[in-house]
Each structure stands twice: as C-alpha cells, then as structure tokens.
Design a protein around this motif. Structure first.
Motif, PDB file in Angstrom:
ATOM      1  N   GLU A  81       0.775  -1.140  -0.020  1.00 34.30           N
ATOM      2  CA  GLU A  81      -0.014  -0.119   0.045  1.00 34.30           C
ATOM      3  C   GLU A  81       0.964   1.213   0.128  1.00 34.30           C
ATOM      4  O   GLU A  81       0.849   2.085   0.883  1.00 34.30           O
ATOM      5  CB  GLU A  81      -1.084  -0.134   1.316  1.00 34.30           C
ATOM      6  CG  GLU A  81      -1.994  -1.205   1.019  1.00 34.30           C
ATOM      7  CD  GLU A  81      -3.126  -1.279   2.031  1.00 34.30           C
ATOM      8  OE1 GLU A  81      -3.313   0.096   2.460  1.00 34.30           O
ATOM      9  OE2 GLU A  81      -3.702  -2.089   2.370  1.00 34.30           O
ATOM     10  N   GLU A 113       0.566   3.975  -1.420  1.00 32.50           N
ATOM     11  CA  GLU A 113      -0.411   5.213  -1.420  1.00 32.50           C
ATOM     12  C   GLU A 113      -0.729   5.867   0.160  1.00 32.50           C
ATOM     13  O   GLU A 113      -1.001   6.890   0.275  1.00 32.50           O
ATOM     14  CB  GLU A 113      -1.480   5.233  -2.200  1.00 32.50           C
ATOM     15  CG  GLU A 113      -2.623   3.971  -1.652  1.00 32.50           C
ATOM     16  CD  GLU A 113      -2.485   2.549  -1.839  1.00 32.50           C
ATOM     17  OE1 GLU A 113      -3.381   1.822  -1.648  1.00 32.50           O
ATOM     18  OE2 GLU A 113      -1.342   2.303  -2.579  1.00 32.50           O
ATOM     19  N   PHE A 171       0.850  11.539  -4.413  1.00 36.68           N
ATOM     20  CA  PHE A 171       0.361  10.261  -5.130  1.00 36.68           C
ATOM     21  C   PHE A 171       0.546  10.184  -6.455  1.00 36.68           C
ATOM     22  O   PHE A 171       1.108   9.480  -7.164  1.00 36.68           O
ATOM     23  CB  PHE A 171      -1.071   9.889  -4.500  1.00 36.68           C
ATOM     24  CG  PHE A 171      -1.735   8.800  -5.328  1.00 36.68           C
ATOM     25  CD1 PHE A 171      -1.240   7.511  -4.966  1.00 36.68           C
ATOM     26  CD2 PHE A 171      -2.769   8.927  -6.151  1.00 36.68           C
ATOM     27  CE1 PHE A 171      -1.722   6.400  -5.393  1.00 36.68           C
ATOM     28  CE2 PHE A 171      -3.333   7.804  -6.682  1.00 36.68           C
ATOM     29  CZ  PHE A 171      -2.712   6.655  -6.483  1.00 36.68           C
ATOM     30  N   SER A 190      -2.506  -2.888  -3.114  1.00 36.08           N
ATOM     31  CA  SER A 190      -3.033  -1.701  -3.290  1.00 36.08           C
ATOM     32  C   SER A 190      -4.616  -1.942  -3.673  1.00 36.08           C
ATOM     33  O   SER A 190      -4.897  -2.632  -4.050  1.00 36.08           O
ATOM     34  CB  SER A 190      -2.380  -0.616  -4.394  1.00 36.08           C
ATOM     35  OG  SER A 190      -3.220   0.601  -4.639  1.00 36.08           O
ATOM     36  N   HIS A 191      -5.347  -0.801  -3.103  1.00 37.56           N
ATOM     37  CA  HIS A 191      -6.629  -0.678  -3.570  1.00 37.56           C
ATOM     38  C   HIS A 191      -7.071   0.407  -4.691  1.00 37.56           C
ATOM     39  O   HIS A 191      -8.203   0.628  -4.835  1.00 37.56           O
ATOM     40  CB  HIS A 191      -7.420  -0.259  -2.265  1.00 37.56           C
ATOM     41  CG  HIS A 191      -7.737  -1.212  -1.334  1.00 37.56           C
ATOM     42  ND1 HIS A 191      -8.447  -2.463  -1.245  1.00 37.56           N
ATOM     43  CD2 HIS A 191      -7.201  -1.320   0.047  1.00 37.56           C
ATOM     44  CE1 HIS A 191      -8.023  -3.093  -0.035  1.00 37.56           C
ATOM     45  NE2 HIS A 191      -7.376  -2.318   0.780  1.00 37.56           N
ATOM     46  N   GLN A 192      -5.883   1.246  -4.880  1.00 43.23           N
ATOM     47  CA  GLN A 192      -6.171   2.323  -5.566  1.00 43.23           C
ATOM     48  C   GLN A 192      -6.311   2.144  -6.948  1.00 43.23           C
ATOM     49  O   GLN A 192      -5.514   1.386  -7.692  1.00 43.23           O
ATOM     50  CB  GLN A 192      -4.884   3.268  -5.484  1.00 43.23           C
ATOM     51  CG  GLN A 192      -4.881   4.076  -4.054  1.00 43.23           C
ATOM     52  CD  GLN A 192      -5.791   5.199  -4.353  1.00 43.23           C
ATOM     53  OE1 GLN A 192      -6.349   5.693  -5.211  1.00 43.23           O
ATOM     54  NE2 GLN A 192      -6.187   5.451  -2.786  1.00 43.23           N
ATOM     55  N   GLU A 193      -7.267   2.824  -7.794  1.00 42.51           N
ATOM     56  CA  GLU A 193      -7.873   2.448  -9.294  1.00 42.51           C
ATOM     57  C   GLU A 193      -6.620   2.837 -10.267  1.00 42.51           C
ATOM     58  O   GLU A 193      -6.317   2.365 -11.179  1.00 42.51           O
ATOM     59  CB  GLU A 193      -8.945   3.185  -9.529  1.00 42.51           C
ATOM     60  CG  GLU A 193      -9.529   2.857 -10.908  1.00 42.51           C
ATOM     61  CD  GLU A 193     -10.868   3.467 -11.106  1.00 42.51           C
ATOM     62  OE1 GLU A 193     -11.181   3.851 -12.314  1.00 42.51           O
ATOM     63  OE2 GLU A 193     -11.550   3.827 -10.252  1.00 42.51           O
ATOM     64  N   ARG A 194      -5.818   4.061  -9.720  1.00 42.42           N
ATOM     65  CA  ARG A 194      -4.773   4.591 -10.321  1.00 42.42           C
ATOM     66  C   ARG A 194      -3.672   3.593 -10.541  1.00 42.42           C
ATOM     67  O   ARG A 194      -3.044   3.434 -11.683  1.00 42.42           O
ATOM     68  CB  ARG A 194      -4.430   5.816  -9.927  1.00 42.42           C
ATOM     69  CG  ARG A 194      -5.198   6.973  -9.857  1.00 42.42           C
ATOM     70  CD  ARG A 194      -5.020   7.741 -11.489  1.00 42.42           C
ATOM     71  NE  ARG A 194      -3.838   7.957 -11.730  1.00 42.42           N
ATOM     72  CZ  ARG A 194      -3.261   9.235 -11.547  1.00 42.42           C
ATOM     73  NH1 ARG A 194      -3.762   9.939 -10.566  1.00 42.42           N
ATOM     74  NH2 ARG A 194      -1.951   9.489 -11.753  1.00 42.42           N
TER      75      ARG A 194
END
Length: 246
Positions: free
Chosen positions: A164, A166, A174, A196-200
């Motif tokens: 993670e 981010e 970020f 990660s959970h981040q869409e980017r």
C-alpha cells in the motif's frame, strides 16, 4: 521469476483457543519484468502474502520458488541477497543519515555523486535538493517513499514488493508516485508487486490478482480483471466481506 505453490498460513486465535487460517491455498506465478497489483478486501490476506514472499512470515504449508530456487526456508536477509526487496507502508526514518548515506548503504559501496543523482532523478527528486538531506521528520511521506524506491533501485533488486505505497501521502505526492511506477513499468526495471486498492495503480498493472478470504478470487491481465472489479456486481462479489485487519 516467482512461483507460489499451495501457500497457506495460519495463526493461533488465543481468544477462541483455535487456529485462524489467513491464507488457504495460494497458487500464483509472476513473470520476469511484470507489474503485478494484488488487491481485495481488508483482511483477505494481501499483506500477509507479501510478508511471506519477503520471508517476514513463514507459510504453514506450501513452497516459494524464486528464479527456480526453492526459497521457502530462507530468511529475510538471505532473500534480500538473492534480489528481493520490500517497502513498508510507513518508510523508516533514519535520524543522522543523509539520503546519500542511505543510497550508499543500499548499494553496498561508495557510489559516485552522478550515480546517486541518477537514482534520485529516476524517482522524480531533484538531486541537488535531496542528496545531503537528513532522513528525518523534515521529509514528507511521499518524499520518503520515493527515496525508498531509489534505495531498491540502488540495490539492484529483481523483485520489489510494495505494501500500500499510497498510504499516508497527499494527492500531489500520490500523482508523483504513479509517475515513478509508470516509469519503472515502462523501462522494465525488474518485477514489481504492489498491494493496493487504488484504481490509478490498478490501471497501470500488467496483471491483477484479487485475494479474498485467504484465496485468489481472480487473476489475469488488467484488461480482463479491472472492468469486472469496477462493475457493481464484481465489486459486490470481491469486496462485500470485510473481516479483521491483516
């Protein structure tokens, strides 16, 4: 590059006097120079899996192969020597050490100033502003994470693990971090695995692995997995169960 065969991991549940299974049966192959993002609900086992790959935790069952070598019984330091690097959610601050000192330690030698500047430039940091900076509270979380990536590059790791990345950084940092990861992916600087959970971050993956309930719920190329994750039905399937924190 990396093979996980029938990996399971259990811990003692002292409150109930039983054993809690965190990972049940993980079979995964990661190719050379690939960019893999592991995602899924909290408590699904993602961070545990990263720690098992690094050797911070030992699996209760299964085998780990790195470049064809069985590394299941090797500790963190032995895996690091083979070319595996791990970046924590919260980078460590080393009071009294400069960025230059840290990169020299990472490389295992006294690097020329030009080499150090090259690694800092790769992660989007102006070398003249950072090379003599102390690793202390004056550096932001985003700056520390980019310096940590520069350390992994200086070490010449073949497999980089990020848990993670981010976490705890602002939007500006970020966005800079995404650019660094895109550069690493495009220039094929070894294999990268990111939790990660981040869409980017999911959008720049070569391969996405979804872990839920200690098992792989889905795995495949970004073009196949990401649309399902972003659809309402897939989100319900993969993310509705949120157990204890990993």
């Amino acid at each position: 590059m990396l093979e996980l065969r029938d990996i399971a991991f259990s811990v003692a549940d002292e409150t109930e006097g039983s054993t809690k299974e965190i990972l049940k049966k993980i079979d995964l192959t990661v190719e050379d120079n690939s960019f893999v993002v592991i995602t899924g609900p909290n408590g699904g086992g993602k961070s545990t899996l990263a720690k098992i790959v690094m050797g911070i935790e030992k699996p209760t069952r299964g085998r780990i192969l790195f470049k064809g070598q069985d590394i299941t019984g090797l500790d963190v330091h032995e895996r690091a020597r083979l070319g595996i690097g791990f970046a924590f959610q919260q980078p460590v601050r080393f009071k009294g050490l400069s960025v230059k000192d840290l990169l020299n330690l990472a490389s295992g030698r006294e690097m020329r100033k030009g080499e150090i500047c090259s690694f800092l430039s790769e992660v989007g940091l102006c070398a003249s502003d950072y090379i003599d900076r102390e690793i202390n509270a004056s550096l932001s979380g985003g700056e520390l994470k980019r310096i940590e990536i520069a350390m992994l590059r200086a070490r010449g790791v073949e497999l980089s693990l990020f848990d993670e990345p981010e976490a705890g950084i602002d939007l500006w940092s970020f966005n800079n971090l995404i650019q660094v990861f895109e550069r690493i992916r495009d220039e094929k600087h070894g294999t990268v695995m990111i939790i990660s959970h981040q869409e980017r971050i999911l959008e720049i993956a070569d391969q996405i692995v979804v872990i839920s309930g200690g098992e792989i719920a889905a795995s495949g190329p970004r073009e196949k997995i990401l649309p399902d994750l972003l659809s309402g039905s897939a989100a319900c399937k993969f993310y509705k169960a949120r157990g204890n924190r990993e």
